[in-house]
Design a protein around this motif. Structure first.
Motif, mmCIF file in Angstrom:
data_model
loop_
_atom_site.group_PDB
_atom_site.id
_atom_site.type_symbol
_atom_site.label_atom_id
_atom_site.label_comp_id
_atom_site.label_asym_id
_atom_site.label_seq_id
_atom_site.Cartn_x
_atom_site.Cartn_y
_atom_site.Cartn_z
ATOM 1 N N TYR A 110 75.804 16.253 38.702
ATOM 2 C CA TYR A 110 76.541 17.380 38.141
ATOM 3 C C TYR A 110 76.907 18.372 39.246
ATOM 4 O O TYR A 110 76.033 18.805 40.004
ATOM 5 N N ARG A 111 78.158 18.758 39.281
ATOM 6 C CA ARG A 111 78.589 19.754 40.280
ATOM 7 C C ARG A 111 78.317 21.147 39.708
ATOM 8 O O ARG A 111 79.211 21.805 39.177
ATOM 9 N N CYS A 112 77.079 21.574 39.820
ATOM 10 C CA CYS A 112 76.646 22.828 39.201
ATOM 11 C C CYS A 112 75.962 23.761 40.199
ATOM 12 O O CYS A 112 75.313 24.724 39.789
ATOM 13 N N ILE A 113 76.097 23.473 41.497
ATOM 14 C CA ILE A 113 75.517 24.350 42.520
ATOM 15 C C ILE A 113 76.669 25.094 43.181
ATOM 16 O O ILE A 113 77.435 24.523 43.964
ATOM 17 N N HIS A 114 76.796 26.361 42.839
ATOM 18 C CA HIS A 114 77.925 27.149 43.323
ATOM 19 C C HIS A 114 77.627 27.688 44.722
ATOM 20 O O HIS A 114 76.618 28.372 44.930
ATOM 21 N N VAL A 115 78.493 27.375 45.657
ATOM 22 C CA VAL A 115 78.390 27.896 47.020
ATOM 23 C C VAL A 115 79.626 28.763 47.252
ATOM 24 O O VAL A 115 80.740 28.243 47.400
ATOM 25 N N PRO A 116 79.470 30.095 47.261
ATOM 26 C CA PRO A 116 80.643 30.968 47.341
ATOM 27 C C PRO A 116 81.302 31.015 48.705
ATOM 28 O O PRO A 116 82.417 31.520 48.831
ATOM 29 N N ASN A 117 80.621 30.491 49.727
ATOM 30 C CA ASN A 117 81.151 30.597 51.083
ATOM 31 C C ASN A 117 80.894 29.282 51.822
ATOM 32 O O ASN A 117 79.739 28.920 52.067
ATOM 33 N N ALA A 118 81.951 28.566 52.166
ATOM 34 C CA ALA A 118 81.803 27.257 52.813
ATOM 35 C C ALA A 118 81.116 27.360 54.170
ATOM 36 O O ALA A 118 80.560 26.367 54.662
#
Length: 570
Positions: A110-118
């Motif tokens: 599941y793509r559920c880990i939010h990373v706000p800054n690459a």
């Protein structure tokens, strides 16, 4: 620092594998096949199961809360929102958490880990070419760089112990590490139930546990007395001399395996309330235990009868996922036992109320209705001869205010204290006070000014509260956290904090009305109507008097509270 990352990747595996270990070239294919089988076996959870699991009590962050609240804030913290859209299904927090617990190989995709800054990921060697700057990733995608992430976070905290010294990327690196740690605990939370211990390696153990003992801690808990007899020195010496070394070695191996497993499961969730009512004169919170501590209590002959039943039900669940009727029955029994134990300590009284509160989502509804009211109110200024927009605005504003006041009131009931313990709920309280005061002004003034301001402030306050809810989730894991002892005094919270906050609310409303006066003067609005500006002046003056009174009284009460708590004023 990498204990959890080395937990078994597959749910039935007994041997941990480091996340950065070398793999056989064929391993990814095998893993992909296993994931495909797991995905094909997963079926959506029934609403009855979700409703029951939502009411499971769990102690987290110092307070007892329903599992739905815990899962909701964990999902909000990691994912940035409380829903996850799959191809053919939308997961709520409970369904999402159940997938992590009982379909770990599926949930890891599941793509559920939010990373706000690459930059956070590029800094640890992850290729973000095919991703947006702010994007969501799956556990499987990030797993190869997790050891590097944990090491990077460790170096940051060692070099800069104070959080205020961290750069933005360093802060986001720490946050990502913490999010993944919490997801790992959920992902591997049922591994102890799947763990097979060596309970049939010698005849003496087979006589106790049978030929095919089930996995998990429950068999050990159920036969703890027989194990105590077997490990008694005299009974060991009574074993024939030719068999004694094998029995001792089997017991030693079981002990080491059990200790390792208990150390890992000790980092799990506090599901189990104590079975004894303890005299608590200092009003300290009752500490719930993990499955590890239930076993340890049993080993020292503490009462674990009811907790043992709950542990047995919990450990049955991973093997009942394909029989949803049996799963629901076992989940219901698990929840009932925990709620009965919690009732002994007068906790968990408002679990159903809290579940209903979050299901209703009062403040989001209030935000939407306030926005509609503001739009209708602005349209009403374009057609001043029509009374219909004002009537619609009144209806919308009263409806939104009802949602706002109801939500704040229910939070007070759940917490048993005024709604001013965190910045999140203080914003909601101030918003409600501003809106109600503005509506009172509109009732007497009838110029449509205070009514428009009430819709604007209502929408603004609800929007800000949503932003701060995410911040509270990231820092405290909840918007109803336990207070530190020196602040946990209902009398002073009810007097000083509430009073001074009413003063702040009046100041905010006066400022909003005053800005209308300024903009109207600058833009030349209503310059032919001197009564318009006199009305604004009267409203500002009256609101400031109201705010000044409560600010003075609240400040004095705050000084008395400081003197009461610390022995001195500020």
């Amino acid at each position: 620092s990498t204990t959890l990352s080395r937990a078994p990747a597959a749910p039935a595996s007994d041997s941990p594998e480091p996340a950065n270990s070398s793999r056989d070239p064929a391993a990814p294919t095998a893993k992909g096949a296993a994931s495909s089988r797991a995905a094909s076996s997963r079926v959506p959870w029934s609403q009855e199961t979700l409703d029951e699991v939502a009411r499971w009590p769990i102690q987290h962050g110092g307070r007892v809360k329903p599992f739905q609240t815990f899962a909701g804030f964990l999902m909000l913290k990691a994912n940035g929102r409380r829903t996850l859209k799959l191809e053919d299904e939308k997961l709520d927090p409970v369904a999402w958490a159940l997938d992590f617990m009982f379909y770990p190989e599926v949930a890891k995709q599941y793509r559920c880990i939010h990373v706000p800054n690459a930059e956070v990921l590029t800094g640890i060697g992850f290729d973000t070419t095919n991703f947006r700057r702010s994007d969501r990733y799956s556990f499987d995608q990030l797993e190869p760089v997790l050891p590097t992430l944990f090491e990077s976070a460790r170096r940051i905290t060692q070099a800069k112990p104070e959080a205020k010294e961290w750069t933005l990327v360093e802060r986001q690196t720490i946050q990502l590490m913490q999010d993944i740690r919490e997801l790992e605990v959920l992902l591997y939370s049922m591994d102890s139930a799947r763990k097979t211990f060596g309970l049939n390696t010698v005849e003496e153990l087979t006589a106790i546990f049978g030929e095919n003992p089930p996995p998990g801690y429950s068999p050990i808990l159920q036969h703890i007395d027989q194990m105590a007899e077997l490990t008694d020195r005299d009974n060991l010496l009574a074993i024939p001399e030719d068999r004694r070394p094998a029995v001792i070695e089997a017991l030693r191996s079981l002990q080491e395996d059990l200790i390792r497993s208990l150390e890992i499961s000790g980092m799990g969730y506090n599901w189990f309330p104590p079975e004894e009512v303890v005299e608590n004169q200092e009003n300290l919170p009752i500490v719930w235990t993990t499955s590890s501590e239930v076993i340890q209590d049993a080993l020292v002959l503490k009462n674990t009868e009811e907790r043992g039943k709950a542990l047995f039900s919990l450990e049955q669940l991973p093997f009942l996922v394909n029989d949803r009727s049996a799963f629901l029955n076992e989940a219901t029994q698990f929840g009932d036992i925990l709620r009965n134990l919690a009732a002994l300590h007068d906790s968990g009284k408002h679990l159903s109320t809290e579940v209903s509160f979050y299901n209703m989502d009062y403040f989001t509804k209030a935000l939407v209705i306030f926005l509609l009211g503001f739009i209708v109110s602005c349209l009403g200024w374009l057609v001043p001869q029509s009374r219909t927009p004002q009537k619609i605005t009144w209806g919308l504003t009263l409806s939104a205010t009802a949602f706002l006041v109801a939500g704040v009131t229910i939070r007070c009931i759940i917490q048993g204290r005024p709604p001013v313990t965190t910045l999140y709920e203080t914003i909601l309280f101030i918003t409600g006070c501003c809106v109600l005061t503005a509506l009172i002004l509109e009732y007497y003034d009838r110029r449509h000014i205070a009514l428009t301001i009430s819709t604007f402030l209502g929408a603004l306050g609800c929007f800000l509260s949503n932003r701060y809810e995410l911040k509270e989730a990231a820092t405290a894991g909840d918007t109803m956290p336990s207070l530190v002892a020196v602040l946990d005094t209902n009398f002073w919270l009810s007097t000083h904090v509430t009073t001074v906050t009413l003063g702040y609310a009046a100041g905010l409303l006066a400022a909003a009305i005053a800005h209308v006066w300024i903009f109207a003067k600058v833009l030349g609005i209503k310059k032919s109507d001197p009564g318009f500006f006199k009305s604004l002046t009267r409203m500002v003056y009256g609101t400031l008097c109201f705010g000044l009174f409560f600010s003075i009284v609240g400040t004095i009460l705050g000084g008395i509270w400081a003197n009461y708590s610390w022995g001195r004023f500020w």
